[in-house]
Design an enzyme around this catalytic site. Structure first.
Site, mmCIF file in Angstrom:
data_model
loop_
_atom_site.group_PDB
_atom_site.id
_atom_site.type_symbol
_atom_site.label_atom_id
_atom_site.label_comp_id
_atom_site.label_asym_id
_atom_site.label_seq_id
_atom_site.Cartn_x
_atom_site.Cartn_y
_atom_site.Cartn_z
ATOM 1 N N LYS C 67 0.707 -1.156 -0.053
ATOM 2 C CA LYS C 67 0.206 -0.074 0.001
ATOM 3 C C LYS C 67 0.819 1.239 0.028
ATOM 4 O O LYS C 67 1.778 1.122 0.684
ATOM 5 C CB LYS C 67 -0.928 -0.233 1.369
ATOM 6 C CG LYS C 67 -2.001 1.152 1.212
ATOM 7 C CD LYS C 67 -2.880 0.674 2.650
ATOM 8 C CE LYS C 67 -3.977 1.646 2.630
ATOM 9 N NZ LYS C 67 -4.868 1.482 3.889
ATOM 10 N N SER C 142 -9.921 1.524 2.964
ATOM 11 C CA SER C 142 -9.033 2.522 2.036
ATOM 12 C C SER C 142 -8.016 1.482 1.238
ATOM 13 O O SER C 142 -7.399 2.257 0.289
ATOM 14 C CB SER C 142 -8.366 3.260 2.912
ATOM 15 O OG SER C 142 -7.445 2.524 3.897
ATOM 16 N N SER C 166 -10.281 -1.077 6.903
ATOM 17 C CA SER C 166 -9.468 -0.956 5.406
ATOM 18 C C SER C 166 -9.047 -1.978 4.958
ATOM 19 O O SER C 166 -8.473 -1.955 3.908
ATOM 20 C CB SER C 166 -8.781 0.508 5.797
ATOM 21 O OG SER C 166 -9.399 1.465 5.694
#
Ligand SMILES: [Mg+2]
Ligand SMILES: [Zn+2]
Lengths: 474, 95, 474
Positions: C67, C142, C166
């Site tokens: 990420k 997310s 997330s």
């Protein structure tokens, strides 16, 4: 008739701790290094970096708490104090809020409110027109200092005068220096003081509106700054105007006090518990380690000087309150410990002659001062002569006996040498002699003065008096 | 629930410029979110300890041993504006 | 060859490389090529070539997608934000270093909601990510990019972070496995923070075994993260095929409370999976989590409050975007932050600042932390009656791009089942459990702190029984 006011003063002192590394990262502390050579992701506030508490900062915090007789919190936590400033890389300062490391306490005649740990801000150097940023002056941020461990010591509003503030701060500085937790150098910023000042009519117990006088960086400025602010507040109240709560700056050159922050910028620090750190839970091992490193502190030292050495309370407090005097005194005492009180007086006498007030940094060896006191106590020299010897020692150093010898300052001893001089003084002061014979011993002054003048102060006052009485048949 | 003035006040604290439209829109959106959040005001939480750490750890301390700091050029590399040895910013005193 | 390599599970690929059937370079290149050619907007950066020296380690060179918000030295790490566009940090996050050292080279950085704030990946400054199951739909957020790349076969596994859901919610919406570990078991050092007391890194993979394998190399106490701790258990590869003796609690009150929000297809897949669990020997019991319904409220105070402080460092001084320095410091701050942050980030900064501000702290932040205590107590009580707690991961399947962007509150309700677990710091997994209208449904299993082995075993048994094919590539 006009109201008399008394100042009510509380002090906030920031002390840079003398650890090896910063509060929350492993960067070494910086002493006059080129800008930005002591940084890392943590103290530069890079995204993703996290703080880790310096063990020794906690240790020093506990030592300070013990020295100030504070209550040490079994569990304390760090908070974030949020505000924006270019010297604050994360946009918040990691500090302590409602659970500080140390609460309460006392040093001398001032109560301690709390002691907490936090991190120092970086340094901003104003460079004016940079040529890079247009329409605005520029500053350069140097993060070397950012993250230096600080202990913030907050007193209760127990101080009642500027002079008391200065004296108390000197005691605090001595205490911290003896603890070895800080360089406590005001010029270099390792000891910084803010004062909360209000005034109230004498006899009133209510507190007036206080102002905060920021960052005074010498003992002299603190005293002058507080006096100036007290005068300003007094003038306001006498003119029937209110004191406004604000943060002020004292300019020592102009002696003027100016408001530091514009009013529209009311602060709201939005304190909340720092989620990147875990609580500090003081263990018995931590307490023992701190206690083991506590040196003899001024209060205990003064007590020892009084009870063990028989010094007067004033002498004991004076020496113990200033570590440099106490250390010098003890060194001199070690070479000749016969006359502690006389020695103490002469250490004070010596310190008063020195600009820095630090005898250890003078040319006078502790042993030399001890020998000087020895000469005095055996009446080999007089007090007046001793003062002259001390002047020479301060100027050039050396050995007191040699100075006495070379300068011919030795006391004019037994009757043989002194008797004719006394006889001459009596005949030159016949009036006085008559009065003495009439029972008025106070009249002896002119006769002694005559002898002292003739002997350049080398005569012993007691011996002169004895001879006067003898020669007048009393 | 939260009006324009409050939005502006909070935005000032957060050093966040907002256009007039944004202030308007945020006031509406924040009001509906805060309306939901305020349901917790109905709970009886008398005497409940707050939780700020879920981990039961204390004293994660670091020995006071220096490690080399980082190369200045590396740390200045991302600076939006710089001098040879520092970060250049508009002066706070200059308003 | 490339398609064959990419069809292997991470564990199978590691074994193939270990056996010499495939070289690590071939494996990397197969994925690198696919990643560079992707059209989901899931990667924000892809490696140019295989790293020169992949350390030999237990992960044998199986590439890893990471990420965006994990700092990776010299590689863009922007946390999905304009304010960090092009930012290349000078250091690498601890967990990424651990995985690289274990033999998983960095394949690329994945798109995400800005600063991890969002449930649809539409809040990225670099554009939304598309769900590989249906390109008109969101992948969740997310960590949408990290979920999408695994679901699309563009990476064998990936790293995400979970603050309120997330990892779990995008895993559910993309039909893969995602684990949110016990808070503290994975270092946060180098993760660009959203809400420090909730943020936790975790793995995404196609199956439970790969998830366990990656997580096993992520844990460990990190001296750079004060809140990290050693996992008390060694993470084992799961082997369970049955659930005999396992009590699975279902918080019916929470599911009913949000009944309106749960899609029928999601409900059906969830109940069917519970039925399968019972067939495997599990005992399904009702439990209550009386305060869980307030989790969302508490979360939307605590997370924004911490975020408002964590994001204060983005001030245009040391890195990232800077706007209008010529207009003075305050203008530079406010314009930089206006232009650098997207709408959702602005909203949360404002909520968080408001909740911490003077006069509101007790009503918002203080109460939210008390609710957090009650929720943690609820879970403790519930785990007295069961071993694991099951809910749907999200109330809906993947929704259409743009469907919820105008209604922040509706978007927040996506996380109603994941948030209470985050507030309590507990571990939870999302595994695919079936399809609704052709889109994957996630099944969430949560356990007490440090029960990852138990969770992984149970998830493994269910995975075997459901036989869900995780890959969305045809
Ligand atoms: Mg302070
Ligand atoms: Zn540092």
């Amino acid at each position: 008739m006009s109201t008399r006011y008394e100042p009510v003063i509380g002090l906030e002192i920031h002390v840079q701790l003398k650890t090896n590394t910063k509060m929350f990262c492993s960067c070494a502390l910086s002493f006059g290094d080129p800008p930005n050579v002591h940084t890392c992701p943590v103290c530069l506030g890079l995204p993703g970096a996290l703080p880790v508490v310096n063990e020794r900062a906690i240790h020093y915090g506990l030592m300070i708490g013990m020295a100030l007789e504070s209550e040490l919190a079994p569990r304390s936590i760090f908070h974030r104090k949020n505000y924006f400033y270019p010297d604050l890389p994360k946009g918040y300062q990691i500090s302590q809020f409602d659970l500080p490391l140390c609460s309460g306490g006392r040093l001398g005649d001032v109560r301690i409110h709390r002691v907490h740990l936090e991190e120092d801000a970086a340094k901003l150097v104003h460079v004016g027109e940079s040529g890079r940023i247009h329409g605005s002056d520029a500053s350069i941020v140097d993060f070397n200092r950012g993250g230096t461990p600080l202990a913030e010591i907050v007193t209760e509003p127990d101080v009642r005068s500027a002079e008391q503030a200065r004296e108390w701060l000197q005691l605090l500085r001595t205490t911290l220096r003896q603890l070895g937790v800080s360089d406590v150098n005001m010029e270099e910023g390792s000891l910084r003081c803010d004062a909360n000042i209000s005034i109230r009519p004498v006899g009133s117990t209510e507190l007036g509106t206080k102002t905060e006088l920021k960052n005074m960086n010498s003992f002299r400025f603190i005293e002058r700054g507080i006096n100036a602010e007290v005068a300003r507040q007094t003038a306001l109240l006498e003119a029937g105007e209110p004191v406004v709560q604000e943060t002020l700056h004292f300019d020592p050159r102009t002696e003027r006090i100016t408001s530091l922050r514009s009013k529209e910028e009311a602060h709201d620090y939005r304190y909340f518990p720092e989620p990147d750190l875990v609580p500090i839970a003081i263990t018995s091992e931590m307490l023992e380690a701190a206690r083991a490193e506590l040196p003899e502190l001024p209060a205990a030292r003064a007590e020892r000087y009084e009870s063990k050495l028989g010094l007067s309370t004033d002498s004991a407090r004076l020496l113990a309150g200033r570590a440099e005097l106490a250390e010098y005194f003890e060194a001199a005492l070690a070479s000749d410990g016969d006359q502690p009180q006389t020695l103490a007086n002469w250490v004070a006498e010596l310190a008063a002659r020195l600009d820095e007030g630090d005898p250890g940094a003078s040319k006078v060896e502790p042993a030399a001062l001890a020998r000087l006191v020895g000469l005095l106590s055996t009446k080999a020299i007089t007090v007046g002569a001793a003062r002259q010897v001390l002047d020479r020692l301060v100027a050039e150093g050396g050995d007191p006996e040699q100075i006495v010898e070379a300068e011919g300052l030795g006391a004019i001893g037994g009757g043989d040498e002194l008797a004719p001089i006394v006889a001459e003084a009596i005949s030159a002061n016949a009036d006085a002699a008559e009065k003495i014979k009439g029972g008025n011993m106070k009249a002896i002054g002119p006769i002694i003065g005559h002898v002292m003048k003739a002997t350049k102060g080398r005569a012993d006052g007691g011996e002169v008096t004895r001879l006067v009485r003898e020669q007048l048949g009393l | 629930m939260i009006d324009r003035e409050q939005v502006l006040h909070v935005a000032r604290l957060a050093r966040l410029q907002l256009t007039d439209d944004e202030v308007e829109r945020m006031a509406g959106e924040l009001s509906s979110i805060l309306g939901h959040i305020e349901r917790i005001s109905e709970l009886d939480l008398e005497g409940v300890e707050p939780t700020s750490h879920v981990v039961e750890v204390a004293n994660a301390l670091r020995p006071d041993e220096p490690r080399p700091s980082w190369d200045r050029e590396v740390m200045l590399a991302n600076a939006p504006d710089r001098t040879e040895d520092g970060f250049l910013v508009p002066s706070p005193q200059a308003g | 060859m490339s398609a064959e390599i990419r069809s292997l599970s991470a564990r199978a690929l590691a074994e193939a490389i270990d056996r010499g059937d495939v070289s690590a370079a071939e494996a990397f290149e197969a994925y690198r090529e696919a990643a560079a050619a992707e059209d989901l907007n899931a990667f924000t950066w892809v490696a140019d070539s295989a790293p020169a020296d992949v350390p030999a380690g237990p992960l044998h060179g199986v590439p890893l997608a990471v990420k965006d918000l994990f700092c990776t030295e010299g590689v863009p790490s922007q946390s999905g934000s304009r304010i960090l566009e092009g930012y290349r940090p000078p250091y690498t996050a601890t967990v990424v270093r651990q995985l690289t050292a274990a033999g998983a080279p960095l394949l690329g950085k994945t798109n995400q909601d800005e600063f991890a704030m969002g449930s649809s990946n539409e809040n990225s400054a670099f554009g939304p990510v598309r769900n590989p199951w249906d390109r008109e739909r969101v992948p969740g957020g997310s960590s949408g990019g990290s979920a999408a790349v695994v679901a699309a076969g563009l990476a064998p596994w990936s790293l995400g972070t979970d603050t309120g859901g997330s990892i779990r919610q995008p895993a559910a919406l993309c039909g893969i496995v995602g684990l949110k570990p016990t808070y503290g078991t994975v270092s946060r050092y180098g993760m660009i923070a959203f809400a420090s007391s909730l943020d936790q890194a975790g793995p995404f993979a196609r199956d439970v075994t790969d998830t366990a394998l990656l997580y096993a190399h992520m844990t460990g106490r990190d001296a750079c993260d004060s809140t990290s701790l050693e996992h008390p258990q060694r993470i084992a590869l799961p082997t369970a095929e049955r659930l005999d003796g396992v009590r699975i609690g279902v918080p019916r009150d929470l599911l009913d409370e949000s009944a309106a929000g749960i899609e029928p297809g999601v409900s059906a897949a969830f109940e069917a999976t519970l039925g399968r669990a019972a067939e495997l020997g599990a005992e399904v019991v009702d439990v209550t989590l009386p305060h869980a319904e307030h989790g969302l409220s508490a979360y939307y105070v605590i997370a924004p409050a911490e975020a408002s402080s964590n994001l204060a460092r983005f001030d245009g001084v040391r890195y990232g975007l800077r706007r209008d320095p010529d207009e003075g410091l305050v203008a530079m701050y406010t314009h930089t932050r206006h232009d650098g942050f997207g709408d959702e980030v602005k909203r949360r900064i404002l909520i968080g600042t408001y909740a911490l501000s003077s006069g509101y702290y007790d009503a918002y932040y203080g109460r939210a932390q008390q609710v957090r205590t009650k929720i943690a107590e609820d879970f403790r009580a519930a785990f007295g009656r069961c071993d694991l707690i099951a809910t749907p991961t999200a109330p809906t399947v993947a929704f259409k791009l743009g469907e919820k962007t105008d209604d922040p509150l509706a978007m927040y309700l996506n996380d109603v089942f994941t948030i209470p677990i985050s507030l309590a710091g507990l571990p939870a997994i999302s595994i695919p459990c079936g399809l609704s209208d052709g889109l994957p449904v996630g099944f969430q299993l949560a356990g007490p702190a440090f029960s990852e082995n138990r969770i992984l075993d149970a998830a493994h048994a269910l995975e075997q029984a459901t036989g869900f094919e995780g890959l969305a590539i045809s």
